[in-house]
Design an enzyme around this catalytic site. Structure first.
Site, PDB file in Angstrom:
ATOM      1  N   ASP A 202       0.839  -1.195   0.000  1.00 58.23           N
ATOM      2  CA  ASP A 202       0.000   0.000   0.000  1.00 58.23           C
ATOM      3  C   ASP A 202       0.883   1.257   0.000  1.00 58.23           C
ATOM      4  O   ASP A 202       2.045   1.205   0.399  1.00 58.23           O
ATOM      5  CB  ASP A 202      -0.887   0.030   1.257  1.00 58.23           C
ATOM      6  CG  ASP A 202      -1.817  -1.164   1.318  1.00 58.23           C
ATOM      7  OD1 ASP A 202      -2.154  -1.705   0.254  1.00 58.23           O
ATOM      8  OD2 ASP A 202      -2.183  -1.558   2.453  1.00 58.23           O
TER       9      ASP A 202
HETATM   10  N1  URA Z   1      -1.036  -6.141   3.670  1.00 58.22           N
HETATM   11  C1  URA Z   1      -1.567  -4.904   3.754  1.00 58.22           C
HETATM   12  O1  URA Z   1      -2.594  -4.701   4.365  1.00 58.22           O
HETATM   13  N2  URA Z   1      -0.927  -3.895   3.162  1.00 58.22           N
HETATM   14  C2  URA Z   1       0.238  -4.047   2.476  1.00 58.22           C
HETATM   15  O2  URA Z   1       0.785  -3.078   1.951  1.00 58.22           O
HETATM   16  C3  URA Z   1       0.771  -5.346   2.405  1.00 58.22           C
HETATM   17  C4  URA Z   1       0.119  -6.368   3.013  1.00 58.22           C
END
Ligand code: URA
Length: 239
Positions: free
Chosen positions: A100
């Protein structure tokens, strides 16, 4: 392969930019100036703007993704993880899976499609390890829930996951955890932690299979993988 395609593939500019550069005399083929973009290149040495250019088919970079950049190959508004690798030669690189925008940590950048597919396939059981700070107190009962395959509101529960409690602070009502997943569903860490009432406030990926961030690395740093690391990844995933 044509000289202009060779240089373009190796990130020396757009096709028209390198054609222009070749016509201006910036390219040497086996030591002699070559002004013809259509010249066929095989085993000859190519120098462009004073630099030896070797042809690379597959590239692999380990990136410490900082928060604030998106895991995409291009974006009209946001800085992407590919913008952080100015040394890249290939134009067809992509991140293996997504972190993310606000997540930090290890991201493999490559143009090796079959390897990427294997690393992301839940059937291949490649561990992805995350560190997170969360609100609320994580308990041994949560560890068991994760071990048994947590139902976090999807059609199928999560695969068994290893949740480790690193720290709990009852006064502040916060915890630090390490979570090992063998799959990579959308926002999986955040959604699993939210499902037990412990929303994530900070998330970092520490490793993927045998790959870990080097101790010297800081957010935004990157390096090419060594041949040995690529072989280890391929061995593990049988790709
Ligand atoms: N899980 C998440 O919630 N976000 C990420 O960026 C990676 C794994």
């Amino acid at each position: 392969m044509r000289l202009d395609k060779f240089l373009c593939d190796m990130g020396q500019g757009t096709r028209s930019q390198v054609k222009d550069g070749i016509r201006r005399g910036y390219a040497l083929v086996d030591g002699a100036v070559c002004r013809r973009p259509e010249t066929q290149i095989g085993e000859q040495q190519v120098v462009y703007k004073g630099q030896i250019i070797s042809y690379t088919v597959l590239e692999y970079y380990l990136l410490y993704k900082p928060a604030g950049v998106v895991s995409a190959t291009e974006d009209r508004r946001e800085r992407t993880v590919l913008d952080l690798i100015p040394d890249k030669k290939r134009k067809d690189l992509f991140p293996v899976g997504r972190l993310d925008k606000d997540t930090e940590g290890l991201l493999l950048i490559t143009n090796d499609g079959p390897l990427a597919h294997c690393l992301l396939s839940p059937k291949k059981h490649v561990d992805k390890v995350y560190f997170a700070r969360v609100e609320g107190l994580v308990t041994p009962a949560h560890v068991e829930l994760f071990q048994g395959g947590l139902d976090f509101g999807e059609e199928a529960p999560a695969l068994p996951a290893r949740l480790e409690i690193l720290k709990t602070d009852p006064r502040e009502g916060v915890s630090e955890i390490r979570l090992t997943l063998r799959e990579g569903r959308f926002h999986q860490v955040k959604r699993m932690m939210a499902a037990i009432g412990c929303p994530v406030t900070y998330l970092k990926r520490l490793s993927m299979g045998a790959l870990t961030l080097d101790a010297w690395m800081r957010p935004g740093d990157y390096r090419p993988l060594t041949q040995a690391e690529v072989q280890r990844l391929k061995g593990k995933t049988e790709c």
